[in-house]
Design an enzyme around this catalytic site. Structure first.
Site, PDB file in Angstrom:
ATOM      1  N   ASP A  34     -12.273 -23.734 -16.167  1.00 28.35           N
ATOM      2  CA  ASP A  34     -12.564 -22.326 -16.489  1.00 28.35           C
ATOM      3  C   ASP A  34     -11.979 -21.355 -15.473  1.00 28.35           C
ATOM      4  O   ASP A  34     -12.202 -20.151 -15.559  1.00 28.35           O
ATOM      5  CB  ASP A  34     -14.079 -22.120 -16.587  1.00 28.35           C
ATOM      6  CG  ASP A  34     -14.793 -22.456 -15.286  1.00 28.35           C
ATOM      7  OD1 ASP A  34     -14.106 -22.861 -14.314  1.00 28.35           O
ATOM      8  OD2 ASP A  34     -16.022 -22.324 -15.222  1.00 28.35           O
ATOM      9  N   GLY A  35     -11.244 -21.864 -14.483  1.00 29.70           N
ATOM     10  CA  GLY A  35     -10.573 -20.977 -13.525  1.00 29.70           C
ATOM     11  C   GLY A  35     -11.312 -20.829 -12.200  1.00 29.70           C
ATOM     12  O   GLY A  35     -10.796 -20.196 -11.276  1.00 29.70           O
ATOM     13  N   GLU A  36     -12.529 -21.394 -12.092  1.00 29.83           N
ATOM     14  CA  GLU A  36     -13.241 -21.264 -10.822  1.00 29.83           C
ATOM     15  C   GLU A  36     -12.609 -22.161  -9.760  1.00 29.83           C
ATOM     16  O   GLU A  36     -11.981 -23.175 -10.068  1.00 29.83           O
ATOM     17  CB  GLU A  36     -14.726 -21.613 -11.014  1.00 29.83           C
ATOM     18  CG  GLU A  36     -15.435 -20.538 -11.814  1.00 29.83           C
ATOM     19  CD  GLU A  36     -16.906 -20.820 -12.059  1.00 29.83           C
ATOM     20  OE1 GLU A  36     -17.440 -21.795 -11.503  1.00 29.83           O
ATOM     21  OE2 GLU A  36     -17.516 -20.056 -12.833  1.00 29.83           O
ATOM     22  N   HIS A 126      -3.124  -2.990   8.268  1.00 29.47           N
ATOM     23  CA  HIS A 126      -2.801  -1.603   7.890  1.00 29.47           C
ATOM     24  C   HIS A 126      -3.631  -0.600   8.683  1.00 29.47           C
ATOM     25  O   HIS A 126      -3.097   0.379   9.188  1.00 29.47           O
ATOM     26  CB  HIS A 126      -3.030  -1.416   6.386  1.00 29.47           C
ATOM     27  CG  HIS A 126      -2.688  -0.054   5.924  1.00 29.47           C
ATOM     28  ND1 HIS A 126      -1.390   0.405   5.881  1.00 29.47           N
ATOM     29  CD2 HIS A 126      -3.472   0.975   5.519  1.00 29.47           C
ATOM     30  CE1 HIS A 126      -1.388   1.651   5.453  1.00 29.47           C
ATOM     31  NE2 HIS A 126      -2.640   2.021   5.232  1.00 29.47           N
ATOM     32  N   LYS A 191       4.963  11.949   4.723  1.00 25.48           N
ATOM     33  CA  LYS A 191       4.903  11.419   3.349  1.00 25.48           C
ATOM     34  C   LYS A 191       3.645  11.938   2.666  1.00 25.48           C
ATOM     35  O   LYS A 191       2.600  12.056   3.302  1.00 25.48           O
ATOM     36  CB  LYS A 191       4.869   9.883   3.405  1.00 25.48           C
ATOM     37  CG  LYS A 191       4.655   9.194   2.067  1.00 25.48           C
ATOM     38  CD  LYS A 191       4.762   7.675   2.195  1.00 25.48           C
ATOM     39  CE  LYS A 191       3.422   6.986   2.178  1.00 25.48           C
ATOM     40  NZ  LYS A 191       3.485   5.521   2.163  1.00 25.48           N
ATOM     41  N   ARG A 193       1.424  11.100  -0.954  1.00 22.60           N
ATOM     42  CA  ARG A 193       1.334  10.205  -2.122  1.00 22.60           C
ATOM     43  C   ARG A 193       0.391  10.825  -3.148  1.00 22.60           C
ATOM     44  O   ARG A 193      -0.709  11.252  -2.805  1.00 22.60           O
ATOM     45  CB  ARG A 193       0.815   8.823  -1.693  1.00 22.60           C
ATOM     46  CG  ARG A 193       0.848   7.799  -2.822  1.00 22.60           C
ATOM     47  CD  ARG A 193       0.273   6.454  -2.377  1.00 22.60           C
ATOM     48  NE  ARG A 193       1.133   5.676  -1.496  1.00 22.60           N
ATOM     49  CZ  ARG A 193       2.099   4.856  -1.902  1.00 22.60           C
ATOM     50  NH1 ARG A 193       2.359   4.723  -3.190  1.00 22.60           N
ATOM     51  NH2 ARG A 193       2.803   4.166  -1.017  1.00 22.60           N
ATOM     52  N   ASP A 218       7.746  -0.447   8.895  1.00 27.99           N
ATOM     53  CA  ASP A 218       6.504  -0.232   8.157  1.00 27.99           C
ATOM     54  C   ASP A 218       5.689  -1.526   8.190  1.00 27.99           C
ATOM     55  O   ASP A 218       6.228  -2.599   8.465  1.00 27.99           O
ATOM     56  CB  ASP A 218       6.807   0.160   6.703  1.00 27.99           C
ATOM     57  CG  ASP A 218       5.714   1.065   6.124  1.00 27.99           C
ATOM     58  OD1 ASP A 218       4.665   1.212   6.764  1.00 27.99           O
ATOM     59  OD2 ASP A 218       5.913   1.612   5.023  1.00 27.99           O
ATOM     60  N   GLY A 225       9.125   1.687  -2.835  1.00 24.32           N
ATOM     61  CA  GLY A 225       9.261   3.125  -3.095  1.00 24.32           C
ATOM     62  C   GLY A 225       9.244   3.973  -1.831  1.00 24.32           C
ATOM     63  O   GLY A 225      10.019   4.929  -1.707  1.00 24.32           O
ATOM     64  N   THR A 226       8.384   3.640  -0.879  1.00 23.78           N
ATOM     65  CA  THR A 226       8.264   4.439   0.347  1.00 23.78           C
ATOM     66  C   THR A 226       9.582   4.448   1.112  1.00 23.78           C
ATOM     67  O   THR A 226      10.042   5.489   1.581  1.00 23.78           O
ATOM     68  CB  THR A 226       7.132   3.855   1.248  1.00 23.78           C
ATOM     69  OG1 THR A 226       5.910   3.969   0.534  1.00 23.78           O
ATOM     70  CG2 THR A 226       7.035   4.562   2.583  1.00 23.78           C
TER      71      THR A 226
HETATM   72  C1  R5P Z   1       1.118   2.653   3.111  1.00 28.51           C
HETATM   73  O1  R5P Z   1       0.646   3.555   3.785  1.00 28.51           O
HETATM   74  C2  R5P Z   1       1.798   1.463   3.708  1.00 28.51           C
HETATM   75  O2  R5P Z   1       1.863   1.551   5.100  1.00 28.51           O
HETATM   76  C3  R5P Z   1       3.179   1.250   3.125  1.00 28.51           C
HETATM   77  O3  R5P Z   1       3.999   2.327   3.488  1.00 28.51           O
HETATM   78  C4  R5P Z   1       3.122   1.140   1.624  1.00 28.51           C
HETATM   79  O4  R5P Z   1       2.161   0.202   1.243  1.00 28.51           O
HETATM   80  C5  R5P Z   1       4.461   0.749   1.059  1.00 28.51           C
HETATM   81  O5  R5P Z   1       4.316   0.609  -0.322  1.00 28.51           O
HETATM   82  P1  R5P Z   1       5.562   0.741  -1.290  1.00 28.51           P
HETATM   83  O6  R5P Z   1       6.604  -0.234  -0.801  1.00 28.51           O
HETATM   84  O7  R5P Z   1       5.010   0.392  -2.645  1.00 28.51           O
HETATM   85  O8  R5P Z   1       6.025   2.146  -1.229  1.00 28.51           O
END
Ligand code: R5P
Length: 299
Positions: A34-36, A126, A191, A193, A218, A225-226
């Site tokens: 069942d996935g457990e 993070h 940045k 978001r 990072d 995307g960032t």
């Molecule tokens: C966000 O604050 C993190 O430090 C990264 O900049 C973010 O998770 C990068 O995500 P993505 O590659 O989707 O832009």
């Protein structure tokens, strides 16, 4: 102390055990129809020090459950548990950005610490400050292997041609520390978001002074995307863009997105179960072993 790997461990446990001269054990695991999730430690460990190793990507949710099950077992047998999570999932939801959102990091960390966790060790988490706050009385160590990146980058590029770029305000500390090790300057890009769509926008003008090689640093590359927006801007001005990211999740077409935006080289750490061809993975295990000794987690 013994080193015990959970199913998400990307091969860090056995190497650490080897470097630290410790016995290594692996959890046996399977999924029920069942996935457990089912786990079993092939050898009972009682009243000992255990260094439990896990990564939470990919399959974050399964790896979360594995952590809960393993901690229940190890604490019931009165072990002194140090948990090394090489990639910590749910770390970016470290506050209630929009009303009505759970603080995912808090719920994860509180669950782990309620199950007898003694020390939590993360690799370039993070938000280490939030983690420390949520952990309560458990000890917390965040290992940031910037020396590992600095060594690889300075072996390949000359310091005079380098500028380190933080792609958002959250990466400033990381960028400052890497720039210091490389002996070059750094720039922080602002940045924003959109919390509903997830789309990011940058204020790019401060990058106009950059030439030579830009090292964009990072903690996580997820969709790319960032970094892609910054890389396109820089590469269209003749700057060669190198990426140094601790956790390369590379969701979907992230790698191609970065390549299309002019990124010439990507350095990452092997913190997850994902390996992307074209990415240079740096060996972080000797550095982790050294830090664990320095912090007296391991004698
Ligand atoms: C966000 O604050 C993190 O430090 C990264 O900049 C973010 O998770 C990068 O995500 P993505 O590659 O989707 O832009």
């Amino acid at each position: 102390m013994r080193v015990v790997s959970l199913p998400g461990d990307p091969g860090v446990g056995p190497r650490l055990a080897d470097l630290l001269g410790l016995e290594y054990i692996q959890f046996l695991h399977k999924k029920f129809p069942d996935g457990e999730i089912y786990l079993r430690l092939p050898k009972v460990i009682e009243n000992e020090g255990v260094l439990l190793v896990q990564s939470m990507y990919p399959n974050q949710n399964d790896h979360t459950v594995e952590l809960l099950l393993a901690l229940e077992l190890l604490s019931r047998y009165r072990n002194n548990i140090t948990l090394l999570i090489t990639y910590l999932a749910y770390a970016r939801q470290d506050k209630e950005f929009l009303a009505g959102e759970p603080v995912s990091l808090r719920s994860l960390v509180k669950a782990l610490s309620s199950l007898g966790l003694g020390t939590l060790v993360t690799i370039d988490a993070h938000s280490p400050l939030a983690l420390r706050e949520f952990l309560g009385t458990s000890r917390y160590i965040n290992i940031v292997p910037d020396e590992v990146f600095a060594e690889a980058i300075s072996r390949r590029y000359r310091r005079e041609e380098l500028t380190v770029i933080a792609p958002d305000q959250g990466a400033e500390k990381r960028a400052a520390s890497l720039a210091e090790l490389l002996g070059c300057r750094y720039i922080v890009v602002k940045k924003a978001r959109d919390r509903i769509t997830g789309n990011v926008t940058h204020v790019l003008d401060p990058l106009d002074s950059v030439s030579g090689i830009a090292v964009v640093v990072d903690d996580i590359v997820s969709t790319g995307g960032t970094i892609a927006g910054i890389a396109s801007y820089l590469s269209s001005r003749g700057v060669r863009v190198v990426v140094a990211a601790s956790h390369a999740l590379f969701v979907g077409d992230a790698y191609d997105k970065l390549a299309r935006s002019g990124v010439v080289e990507i350095y990452a750490l092997p913190t997850t179960g994902v390996t992307v061809s074209g990415v240079t993975y740096l060996d972080m295990v000797p550095y982790i072993a050294r830090k664990l000794r320095e912090e007296k987690v391991v004698e």
